[in-house]
Design a protein around this motif. Structure first.
Motif, PDB file in Angstrom:
ATOM      1  N   UNK A 153      -3.944 -27.612  22.701  1.00  0.00           N
ATOM      2  CA  UNK A 153      -3.035 -27.649  23.849  1.00  0.00           C
ATOM      3  C   UNK A 153      -3.516 -28.761  24.777  1.00  0.00           C
ATOM      4  N   UNK A 154      -2.796 -29.869  24.782  1.00  0.00           N
ATOM      5  CA  UNK A 154      -3.296 -31.023  25.523  1.00  0.00           C
ATOM      6  C   UNK A 154      -2.164 -31.951  25.938  1.00  0.00           C
ATOM      7  N   UNK A 155      -2.433 -33.241  26.057  1.00  0.00           N
ATOM      8  CA  UNK A 155      -1.483 -34.251  26.496  1.00  0.00           C
ATOM      9  C   UNK A 155      -1.657 -35.494  25.630  1.00  0.00           C
ATOM     10  N   UNK A 156      -1.010 -36.591  25.998  1.00  0.00           N
ATOM     11  CA  UNK A 156      -1.259 -37.896  25.400  1.00  0.00           C
ATOM     12  C   UNK A 156      -1.927 -38.785  26.433  1.00  0.00           C
ATOM     13  N   UNK A 157      -2.671 -39.757  25.976  1.00  0.00           N
ATOM     14  CA  UNK A 157      -3.404 -40.631  26.895  1.00  0.00           C
ATOM     15  C   UNK A 157      -2.463 -41.309  27.892  1.00  0.00           C
ATOM     16  N   UNK A 158      -2.824 -41.189  29.164  1.00  0.00           N
ATOM     17  CA  UNK A 158      -2.129 -41.882  30.263  1.00  0.00           C
ATOM     18  C   UNK A 158      -0.672 -41.463  30.387  1.00  0.00           C
ATOM     19  N   UNK A 159      -0.376 -40.218  29.973  1.00  0.00           N
ATOM     20  CA  UNK A 159       0.977 -39.674  30.117  1.00  0.00           C
ATOM     21  C   UNK A 159       0.921 -38.450  31.029  1.00  0.00           C
ATOM     22  N   UNK A 160       1.896 -38.341  31.916  1.00  0.00           N
ATOM     23  CA  UNK A 160       1.884 -37.245  32.889  1.00  0.00           C
ATOM     24  C   UNK A 160       2.663 -36.042  32.351  1.00  0.00           C
ATOM     25  N   UNK A 161       2.018 -35.328  31.449  1.00  0.00           N
ATOM     26  CA  UNK A 161       2.565 -34.060  30.978  1.00  0.00           C
ATOM     27  C   UNK A 161       1.454 -33.254  30.329  1.00  0.00           C
ATOM     28  N   UNK A 162       1.707 -31.976  30.177  1.00  0.00           N
ATOM     29  CA  UNK A 162       0.823 -31.107  29.415  1.00  0.00           C
ATOM     30  C   UNK A 162       1.665 -30.196  28.532  1.00  0.00           C
ATOM     31  N   UNK A 163       1.136 -29.878  27.374  1.00  0.00           N
ATOM     32  CA  UNK A 163       1.747 -28.838  26.563  1.00  0.00           C
ATOM     33  C   UNK A 163       1.510 -27.490  27.234  1.00  0.00           C
ATOM     34  N   UNK A 164       2.410 -26.560  26.977  1.00  0.00           N
ATOM     35  CA  UNK A 164       2.306 -25.201  27.501  1.00  0.00           C
ATOM     36  C   UNK A 164       2.375 -24.231  26.329  1.00  0.00           C
ATOM     37  N   UNK A 165       1.427 -23.307  26.280  1.00  0.00           N
ATOM     38  CA  UNK A 165       1.410 -22.285  25.230  1.00  0.00           C
ATOM     39  C   UNK A 165       1.473 -20.923  25.893  1.00  0.00           C
ATOM     40  N   UNK A 166       2.290 -20.032  25.324  1.00  0.00           N
ATOM     41  CA  UNK A 166       2.451 -18.725  25.950  1.00  0.00           C
ATOM     42  C   UNK A 166       2.545 -17.595  24.962  1.00  0.00           C
ATOM     43  N   UNK A 167       2.239 -16.400  25.427  1.00  0.00           N
ATOM     44  CA  UNK A 167       2.354 -15.174  24.636  1.00  0.00           C
ATOM     45  C   UNK A 167       3.033 -14.116  25.489  1.00  0.00           C
ATOM     46  N   UNK A 168       3.911 -13.356  24.874  1.00  0.00           N
ATOM     47  CA  UNK A 168       4.553 -12.236  25.564  1.00  0.00           C
ATOM     48  C   UNK A 168       3.826 -10.959  25.171  1.00  0.00           C
ATOM     49  N   UNK A 169       2.961 -10.421  26.044  1.00  0.00           N
ATOM     50  CA  UNK A 169       2.128  -9.277  25.670  1.00  0.00           C
ATOM     51  C   UNK A 169       2.918  -8.001  25.440  1.00  0.00           C
ATOM     52  N   UNK A 170       4.168  -7.968  25.886  1.00  0.00           N
ATOM     53  CA  UNK A 170       4.967  -6.752  25.730  1.00  0.00           C
ATOM     54  C   UNK A 170       5.670  -6.683  24.384  1.00  0.00           C
TER      55      UNK A 170
END
Length: 295
Positions: free
Chosen positions: A154-171
């Protein structure tokens, strides 16, 4: 004279013996220090295996290169756990954004618009090998006990303004789940920057405050060439029973095009947990969720 020679010989033997003992103690100390240093490394789980998404079969999907909401794909022999293979049925639950989902080799997105908080929600169902086929897309459910599902890279690309988002629904899990991060994690328990988070999901992203300004991801590190092996870019979901879970994958930031992004997962047994790292990770435990809608 003979006694003097004998005495000198005994002294020499004694000195050599003491030097040998000292060297052995030093070697033992060095070995102990080496082992302790290895324990202090950030290897959270031993014996982890990558989930294999190389053998897809369309169950209800018309095109593996453009899977739509509601469609299902099965990955054969995706999970190897305790010398036994299992399949995973992937179902696309919802698509938030104008992007294409390719399921030929994992869940691969052609590009996210991070400025619009693009994401896809999907589910994993663990089934017996060969049981899910187009005429029976649900397959025969399987259950694994005391396992760790690892959402990696879960990361980004060099010199790019974004991040990946990872999620889990515990319910939505089979029983309960506890989420851990490494003690030196580069991630944080946070979601989308430009709007509200989708209901029910616990989200993780790259921490924007690691390098430079704490309001963007331009200078933040990424997983580079480790291909998901760096635990500081991973979320660890600890299940007492694993059969079904709803997940989320997306991006947030200001970049209109992130280019190709893809998921990366691993699995390990809780018994392979690095106990010393667990102590480091206790403060990073964010959620315990229960499925209150189980039949």
């Amino acid at each position: 004279m003979k006694k003097l020679v004998l005495l000198k010989s005994l002294c020499i033997i004694l000195v050599l013996a003491l030097n040998s003992i000292t060297a052995q103690n030093s070697a033992d100390t060095n070995l102990i220090q080496f082992l302790e240093s290895k324990e202090d490394t950030n290897d959270i789980f031993y014996g982890s295996s990558v989930i294999n998404f190389n053998n897809p079969l369309a169950l209800t999907a018309a095109d593996l290169s453009n899977v739509q909401s509601g469609e299902k794909v099965v990955y054969s022999n995706a999970v190897l756990f305790q010398d036994r293979y299992y399949d995973i049925v992937l179902t696309i639950l919802s698509i938030n954004g104008a992007f294409t989902i390719d399921c030929n080799n994992e869940l691969r997105v052609n590009t996210f618009d991070s400025s619009k908080d693009n994401y896809v929600t999907y589910s994993f169902d663990l089934v017996e090998t060969g049981s899910a086929i187009p005429s029976n897309p649900l397959g025969e459910p399987a259950v694994l006990y005391d396992v760790i599902l690892e959402s990696r890279d879960i990361d980004t690309r060099s010199f790019r303004d974004f991040t990946e988002v990872s999620g889990v629904n515990p319910y939505t899990v089979t029983s309960k789940v506890k989420v851990n991060l490494s003690g030196t994690t580069n991630l944080e328990n946070a979601g989308f920057a430009n709007g509200p988070d989708p209901s029910g999901f616990t989200l993780y992203r790259l921490n924007p405050g690691l390098v430079g300004a704490n309001t963007d991801w331009v200078d933040e590190p990424h997983d580079g060439e480790t291909h998901g092996d760096n635990p500081d870019f991973s979320v660890y979901m600890e299940f007492d029973q694993f059969s079904h879970v709803d997940l989320l994958y997306g991006a947030t930031g200001t970049e209109a095009h992130t280019w190709v992004r893809l998921t990366n997962f691993g699995m390990s047994a809780k018994s392979s947990f690095n106990k010393k790292s667990v102590a480091k990770m206790d403060k990073e435990n964010y959620t315990i969720g229960y499925n209150t809608n189980k039949n």
